[in-house]
Design a protein around this motif. Structure first.
Motif, short mmCIF file in Angstrom:
data_model
loop_
_atom_site.label_atom_id
_atom_site.label_comp_id
_atom_site.label_asym_id
_atom_site.label_seq_id
_atom_site.Cartn_x
_atom_site.Cartn_y
_atom_site.Cartn_z
N THR A 23 32.59 36.36 50.54
CA THR A 23 32.13 37.69 50.95
C THR A 23 32.15 37.77 52.47
OG1 THR A 23 30.67 37.84 49.03
CG2 THR A 23 30.26 39.37 50.83
N GLU A 24 32.89 38.77 52.99
CA GLU A 24 33.03 38.93 54.43
C GLU A 24 31.97 39.89 54.98
OE1 GLU A 24 37.59 37.89 55.43
OE2 GLU A 24 37.28 39.93 54.68
N PRO A 25 31.85 39.96 56.33
CA PRO A 25 30.81 40.80 56.93
C PRO A 25 30.84 42.27 56.51
CG PRO A 25 31.72 39.31 58.56
CD PRO A 25 32.56 39.17 57.34
N ASP A 26 32.01 42.78 56.20
CA ASP A 26 32.11 44.20 55.81
C ASP A 26 31.72 44.44 54.35
OD1 ASP A 26 34.22 43.07 54.47
OD2 ASP A 26 35.78 44.30 55.41
N GLY A 27 31.34 43.37 53.64
CA GLY A 27 30.91 43.51 52.25
C GLY A 27 32.02 43.32 51.23
#
Length: 219
Positions: A23-27
């Motif tokens: 899961t990346e920072p942008d969701g």
């Protein structure tokens, strides 16, 4: 091959990785299933619900058991590396797996989670971790080797104790024979002395009888 891998997992008590999610920072997220697990949407939904409660702003790593699954994750730079495995898995093994994926992602694929090579890398790592438990879990391998050495040492100790017992039996028998020999010599001497006294007594009586007879004849 399947039976061999299954026996290896049983021998080393190493579980099976079922699902990985990045899961990346942008969701946005990337989900990779174990080839043996196929696309288990209910498992993915379960994992995403857990990830939704993780604070991605806080660098951390945790492991816990939930609903017959062992869950582990690492959060770094607002990115979550999340894995679901069975309860036979070891936390240190899962953390090692996540650290490997994290290192590869940060060095080559940051912001490129959908890269085909990255996906293949994760899939291959899942397969490798599932099929080579004796290699990925070095501690269990070493412990297994220690157990083997311990078993051999215990067997050798048992043999030494058995030999010691046998040696003590031989020594005891030797002592008994020696004691018996001394008793025999002592008894022989006593018998010899007894017969000598008896013989001497008979001889004296015989001489006395002869003298007596001579005196009678002379008178």
């Amino acid at each position: 091959m399947g039976d061999e891998n299954s026996s290896n997992r049983k021998k080393y008590q190493t579980g099976v990785i079922k699902l990985f999610i990045l899961t990346e920072p942008d969701g946005s997220h990337l989900t990779i299933y174990s080839p043996a697990e196929s696309s288990n949407t209910s498992l993915e939904t379960f994992a995403l619900s857990l990830i939704s409660h993780i604070d991605l702003s806080n660098t951390q790593q945790q492991s816990w058991t939930k609903e017959s699954h062992l869950i582990s994750f690492i959060v770094a730079a607002e990115t979550c590396f999340f894995v679901v495995a069975d309860t036979l898995s070891k936390k240190r093994v899962l953390m090692g797996f996540l650290s490997t994926i994290k290192s590869e992602y940060e060095s080559k694929y940051k912001g490129k989670k959908n890269n085909r090579r990255f996906k293949d890398f994760i899939t291959n790592k899942i397969v490798y971790y599932n099929e080579h438990p004796n290699e990925v879990d070095k501690i269990s391998t070493i412990m297994g080797q220690v157990d083997e050495v311990k078993d051999i040492a215990l067997k050798n100790i048992d043999l030494l104790v058995k030999r010691e017992d046998e040696l003590q039996n031989v020594v005891a028998m030797s002592e008994e024979l020696e004691t018996g020999g001394k008793d025999f010599v002592k008894a022989s001497k006593q018998m010899k002395c007894k017969f000598f006294k008896k013989s001497l007594k008979t001889t004296v009586m015989l001489i006395g009888a002869i003298i007596y007879c001579l005196c009678v004849m002379a008178g």
